[in-house]
Enzyme design. Structure first.
Site, PDB file in Angstrom:
ATOM      1  N   ASP A  20       0.961  -1.221   0.163  1.00 10.80           N
ATOM      2  CA  ASP A  20      -0.044  -0.123  -0.099  1.00 10.80           C
ATOM      3  C   ASP A  20       0.958   1.388   0.059  1.00 10.80           C
ATOM      4  O   ASP A  20       1.938   1.370   0.930  1.00 10.80           O
ATOM      5  CB  ASP A  20      -0.911   0.093   1.240  1.00 10.80           C
ATOM      6  N   ASN A  21       0.549   2.213  -0.656  1.00 13.50           N
ATOM      7  CA  ASN A  21       1.271   3.513  -0.842  1.00 13.50           C
ATOM      8  C   ASN A  21       0.355   4.587  -0.810  1.00 13.50           C
ATOM      9  O   ASN A  21      -0.897   4.835  -0.810  1.00 13.50           O
ATOM     10  CB  ASN A  21       1.911   3.646  -2.184  1.00 13.50           C
ATOM     11  N   HIS A  37       3.706   6.433 -15.028  1.00 11.77           N
ATOM     12  CA  HIS A  37       4.727   5.481 -14.752  1.00 11.77           C
ATOM     13  C   HIS A  37       3.955   3.834 -14.866  1.00 11.77           C
ATOM     14  O   HIS A  37       2.801   3.945 -14.913  1.00 11.77           O
ATOM     15  CB  HIS A  37       4.810   5.534 -13.134  1.00 11.77           C
ATOM     16  N   LYS A  48      -2.650  -1.907  -9.995  1.00 14.13           N
ATOM     17  CA  LYS A  48      -2.875  -1.044  -8.907  1.00 14.13           C
ATOM     18  C   LYS A  48      -4.646  -0.502  -8.701  1.00 14.13           C
ATOM     19  O   LYS A  48      -5.164  -0.811  -9.693  1.00 14.13           O
ATOM     20  CB  LYS A  48      -2.360   0.369  -9.325  1.00 14.13           C
ATOM     21  N   HIS A  57       0.290   4.737 -15.724  1.00 14.94           N
ATOM     22  CA  HIS A  57      -0.445   5.472 -14.646  1.00 14.94           C
ATOM     23  C   HIS A  57      -0.198   6.621 -14.279  1.00 14.94           C
ATOM     24  O   HIS A  57       0.950   6.811 -14.051  1.00 14.94           O
ATOM     25  CB  HIS A  57      -0.953   4.538 -13.329  1.00 14.94           C
ATOM     26  N   TYR A 114      -2.959   4.053  -2.880  1.00  8.86           N
ATOM     27  CA  TYR A 114      -3.030   2.778  -3.916  1.00  8.86           C
ATOM     28  C   TYR A 114      -2.463   1.424  -3.449  1.00  8.86           C
ATOM     29  O   TYR A 114      -1.459   1.549  -2.558  1.00  8.86           O
ATOM     30  CB  TYR A 114      -2.826   3.355  -5.324  1.00  8.86           C
ATOM     31  N   GLU A 134      11.588   0.700 -13.420  1.00  9.63           N
ATOM     32  CA  GLU A 134      10.839   1.621 -13.661  1.00  9.63           C
ATOM     33  C   GLU A 134      10.588   2.104 -15.055  1.00  9.63           C
ATOM     34  O   GLU A 134      11.707   2.027 -15.687  1.00  9.63           O
ATOM     35  CB  GLU A 134      11.369   3.079 -12.983  1.00  9.63           C
ATOM     36  N   ASP A 174       9.920  13.371 -14.172  1.00 12.22           N
ATOM     37  CA  ASP A 174       8.689  13.232 -15.028  1.00 12.22           C
ATOM     38  C   ASP A 174       8.641  14.299 -16.230  1.00 12.22           C
ATOM     39  O   ASP A 174       7.972  14.190 -17.073  1.00 12.22           O
ATOM     40  CB  ASP A 174       7.500  13.395 -14.110  1.00 12.22           C
TER      41      ASP A 174
END
Length: 189
Positions: A47-48, A61, A71, A118, A131, A142, A169
């Site tokens: 969980d984040n 990402h 997710k 996402h 999420y 990544e 980003d």
């Protein structure tokens, strides 16, 4: 819970059943039993949570290869525009996206399967975003695509020049030049 299908197979919006009265409300934000039977079987392992201010755009990402992630996202407070982009080469919806407004008011959740990039944009003064992931984060895996790639046609609902991005980003390539995309015929889970 109510599961709403979107224009891209596998990407769904979830509306939990809210029980409210004069004291406030209660709802079950996640039930493995219900999710497995109504969406698909999955084992979330991490969980984040993030907190951001107006105009912050995070994404787009994804995690590559064996570290790919599905997710389940939601907003605790504030409002975001949440976006999933199909990055599965050969998919009939490759390069298409689904965008949904998630807020602390509407309690909606958004499921993004593996094979999708996402991201989200904060539309309120601040937003608290949570999420679940079905695979642990792996920095070496990544991947990302440019949030403002014109080929994607995403309206982030943030005025031009007002988007706040991390240095990382700002440097992502458009989808047509991105590395590490998925194969539509590859089993991802």
């Amino acid at each position: 819970m109510n599961v709403i299908k979107t224009a891209i197979d596998g990407v769904v919006i979830i509306e939990p059943k809210i029980f409210g009265d004069s004291r406030g409300y209660f709802y079950e934000s996640y039930s493995k039993r219900d999710f497995d039977s109504m969406v698909r079987p999955i084992d979330f392992v991490q969980d984040n949570q993030s907190f951001s201010s107006y105009g912050v755009v995070r994404g787009l990402h994804f995690q590559r290869g064996e570290h790919a992630q599905s997710k389940l996202v939601r907003v605790i407070s504030g409002t975001v525009l949440d976006v999933a982009v199909d990055i599965r080469k050969g998919s009939p919806t490759f390069g298409k996206h689904v965008a949904v407004e998630l807020s602390g008011e509407n309690h909606r959740e958004f499921f993004i399967p593996r094979g999708f990039a996402h991201g989200f944009a904060v539309l309120s003064d601040t937003a608290l975003f949570q999420y679940k992931c079905d695979n642990p984060y792996c920095p070496e895996s990544e991947g990302a695509i440019a949030f403002d790639d014109p080929a994607l046609g995403i309206d982030w609902r943030i005025p031009t020049g007002k988007a706040l991005l991390s240095d990382k980003d700002r440097k992502h390539k458009p989808l047509a030049e991105a590395d590490g995309l998925f194969d539509y015929n590859e089993k991802l889970y």
